[in-house]
Design a protein around this motif. Structure first.
Motif, mmCIF file in Angstrom:
data_model
loop_
_atom_site.group_PDB
_atom_site.id
_atom_site.type_symbol
_atom_site.label_atom_id
_atom_site.label_comp_id
_atom_site.label_asym_id
_atom_site.label_seq_id
_atom_site.Cartn_x
_atom_site.Cartn_y
_atom_site.Cartn_z
ATOM 1 N N VAL A 170 0.563 -1.017 -0.012
ATOM 2 C CA VAL A 170 0.201 0.630 0.296
ATOM 3 C C VAL A 170 0.680 1.463 0.156
ATOM 4 O O VAL A 170 1.887 1.091 0.832
ATOM 5 C CB VAL A 170 -0.783 -0.164 0.944
ATOM 6 N N ILE A 171 0.118 2.436 -0.772
ATOM 7 C CA ILE A 171 1.177 2.850 -1.087
ATOM 8 C C ILE A 171 0.240 4.373 -0.059
ATOM 9 O O ILE A 171 -0.393 5.295 -1.048
ATOM 10 C CB ILE A 171 1.589 3.712 -2.598
ATOM 11 N N PRO A 172 0.180 4.659 1.042
ATOM 12 C CA PRO A 172 -0.701 6.177 1.574
ATOM 13 C C PRO A 172 -0.115 7.406 1.317
ATOM 14 O O PRO A 172 1.625 7.671 0.617
ATOM 15 C CB PRO A 172 -0.070 5.797 3.539
ATOM 16 N N CYS A 173 -0.437 8.175 1.152
ATOM 17 C CA CYS A 173 0.258 9.836 0.987
ATOM 18 C C CYS A 173 1.244 10.598 2.415
ATOM 19 O O CYS A 173 1.006 9.283 3.692
ATOM 20 C CB CYS A 173 -1.189 10.936 0.509
ATOM 21 N N ASN A 174 1.319 11.573 2.213
ATOM 22 C CA ASN A 174 1.739 11.901 3.019
ATOM 23 C C ASN A 174 0.909 12.217 4.754
ATOM 24 O O ASN A 174 -1.019 12.517 4.334
ATOM 25 C CB ASN A 174 2.685 13.049 2.915
ATOM 26 N N LEU A 175 1.184 11.429 4.901
ATOM 27 C CA LEU A 175 0.730 11.306 7.023
ATOM 28 C C LEU A 175 1.107 12.303 7.744
ATOM 29 O O LEU A 175 1.985 13.247 7.919
ATOM 30 C CB LEU A 175 1.178 10.349 7.074
ATOM 31 N N TYR A 176 0.203 12.720 9.483
ATOM 32 C CA TYR A 176 0.070 13.522 10.113
ATOM 33 C C TYR A 176 -0.255 12.975 11.492
ATOM 34 O O TYR A 176 -1.545 12.217 10.843
ATOM 35 C CB TYR A 176 0.302 14.830 9.802
ATOM 36 N N GLY A 177 -0.019 13.309 12.492
ATOM 37 C CA GLY A 177 -1.539 12.820 13.606
ATOM 38 C C GLY A 177 -0.017 12.785 14.804
ATOM 39 O O GLY A 177 0.777 12.882 15.429
ATOM 40 N N ARG A 178 -0.845 12.241 15.442
ATOM 41 C CA ARG A 178 -0.650 11.794 16.626
ATOM 42 C C ARG A 178 0.885 10.824 17.316
ATOM 43 O O ARG A 178 0.544 9.993 16.491
ATOM 44 C CB ARG A 178 -1.430 10.730 17.372
ATOM 45 N N HIS A 179 1.624 10.895 17.712
ATOM 46 C CA HIS A 179 3.038 10.730 17.478
ATOM 47 C C HIS A 179 4.021 10.779 16.660
ATOM 48 O O HIS A 179 4.583 10.101 16.182
ATOM 49 C CB HIS A 179 3.132 8.910 17.848
ATOM 50 N N ASP A 180 3.590 12.132 16.248
ATOM 51 C CA ASP A 180 3.811 12.128 15.193
ATOM 52 C C ASP A 180 6.201 12.974 15.051
ATOM 53 O O ASP A 180 6.101 13.358 16.523
ATOM 54 C CB ASP A 180 3.385 13.308 14.138
ATOM 55 N N LYS A 181 6.256 13.411 14.249
ATOM 56 C CA LYS A 181 7.989 14.109 14.541
ATOM 57 C C LYS A 181 7.760 15.275 14.620
ATOM 58 O O LYS A 181 7.395 15.672 13.661
ATOM 59 C CB LYS A 181 9.072 13.789 13.865
ATOM 60 N N PHE A 182 7.769 16.380 15.503
ATOM 61 C CA PHE A 182 7.696 18.193 15.397
ATOM 62 C C PHE A 182 8.782 18.895 15.085
ATOM 63 O O PHE A 182 8.418 19.795 15.064
ATOM 64 C CB PHE A 182 6.818 17.877 16.610
ATOM 65 N N ASP A 183 9.964 18.185 15.459
ATOM 66 C CA ASP A 183 11.162 18.500 15.058
ATOM 67 C C ASP A 183 11.553 19.437 13.385
ATOM 68 O O ASP A 183 11.574 18.476 12.955
ATOM 69 C CB ASP A 183 12.344 18.065 15.491
#
Length: 320
Positions: A170-183
């Motif tokens: 499966v090829i997800p598009c770009n992701l964001y959300g909980r447990h992301d990296k914020f640096d």
């Protein structure tokens, strides 16, 4: 975390989630459907995925019914440009070891998470699965893309030569959300925006810098929605197409993402555009026709997902 509880006598299937402590892995483990499975999610200290022998031994010993391969070295433009060798070699090693370890241990089903970075640059249309390997890659993340292409093709070859092996990508598009990296030095666009605009709020800044002119378009999906799709796929991996995009099917300009974050945070400052900075592909939108035919659409609206992600970011800031 290596959760082996309830394996014996439960009748539940066993899934090995690589990258179980990353953003995708944690969202998978938090999802309500996770309770239907016995989850193996060893940490990096418990199992080094770069160690071919250790990976093979783990697969043979634990004999999962399914692998969801979400591990890898990931990051945004800055991280990819700073370490192209690592993004190529580390992801090549991890992908090969996990896929072949599972295959040689007789694991019957495998969900490989690839990346839309695999698609050629400069395409005006929504990116179709058939576009892969038909043009030049985006230079700013070429190493990562090449590694993901190899893992994808390896799953394809296994499925072609072993029809009973449901090895799918499966090829997800770009992701964001909980447990992301914020640096901002290591993160993708949306978490980087959240960190930058949050800092502007705290420090009273009236201006935030945007790389480029803000018109490049990106498709971002809330990570919990990807988890929902993966657990649905886990019920019958063989029913998936060999290669399938998972995404929103819609995109927004970079400036619109900044506006959405600023709106959620109540920041009313100005944006300054740095036209000397790289922005990658001008547009990267997934064609989700196969996904829709499969019968799934992501449930979370952009503003709702951004608000939830900001709440998580603020909670983490309070803890630290």
């Amino acid at each position: 975390m290596n959760d082996k509880s309830g394996i014996a006598g439960t009748g539940r299937r066993r899934v090995w989630v690589t990258g179980g402590n990353g953003m995708v892995g944690r969202n998978l483990r938090e999802h309500p459907r996770a309770a239907r499975w016995d989850i193996l999610a060893p940490s990096r200290h418990e199992l080094d995925l770069a160690d071919r022998r250790a990976v093979g031994d783990f697969a043979r010993e634990m004999r999962p019914d399914l692998v969801i391969h979400a591990a890898g070295q990931v990051g945004g433009i800055q991280a990819n440009m700073a370490d192209p060798v690592g993004f190529l070699v580390n992801n090549l090693d991890i992908g090969r070891n996990v896929i072949m370890g599972a295959f040689e241990a007789g694991v019957p089903a495998f969900l490989n998470l690839a990346s839309s970075c695999m698609y050629p640059r400069g395409r005006d249309h929504a990116l179709r699965e058939s576009d892969m390997m038909t043009g030049e890659l985006e230079p700013t993340n070429e190493g990562y893309a090449l590694a993901k292409i190899v893992s994808t093709r390896l799953c394809d070859y296994i499925a072609q030569t072993r029809p009973n092996a449901a090895y799918r990508t499966v090829i997800p598009c770009n992701l964001y959300g909980r447990h992301d990296k914020f640096d901002p030095k290591a993160s993708h666009l949306v978490p980087a925006i959240i960190a930058k605009v949050s800092a502007a709020v705290v420090e009273g800044q009236e201006e935030v810098e945007i790389w480029g002119d803000g018109t490049a378009r990106r498709e971002f999906m809330y990570a919990a929605d990807l988890a929902d799709a993966l657990w649905r796929a886990a019920e019958d991996p063989a029913a998936l197409p060999q290669l399938m995009n998972i995404g929103i099917g819609d995109d927004h300009t970079i400036l619109e993402y900044y506006d959405a974050v600023a709106r959620a945070l109540g920041w009313n400052g100005n944006f300054r555009f740095d036209l000397t900075r790289p922005v990658g592909m001008h547009r990267k939108l997934s064609d989700v026709s196969l996904q829709r035919a499969w019968g799934w659409t992501p449930p979370t609206a952009l503003q709702d997902g951004i608000t939830a992600t900001i709440q998580f970011y603020q909670q983490q800031a309070q803890v630290s």
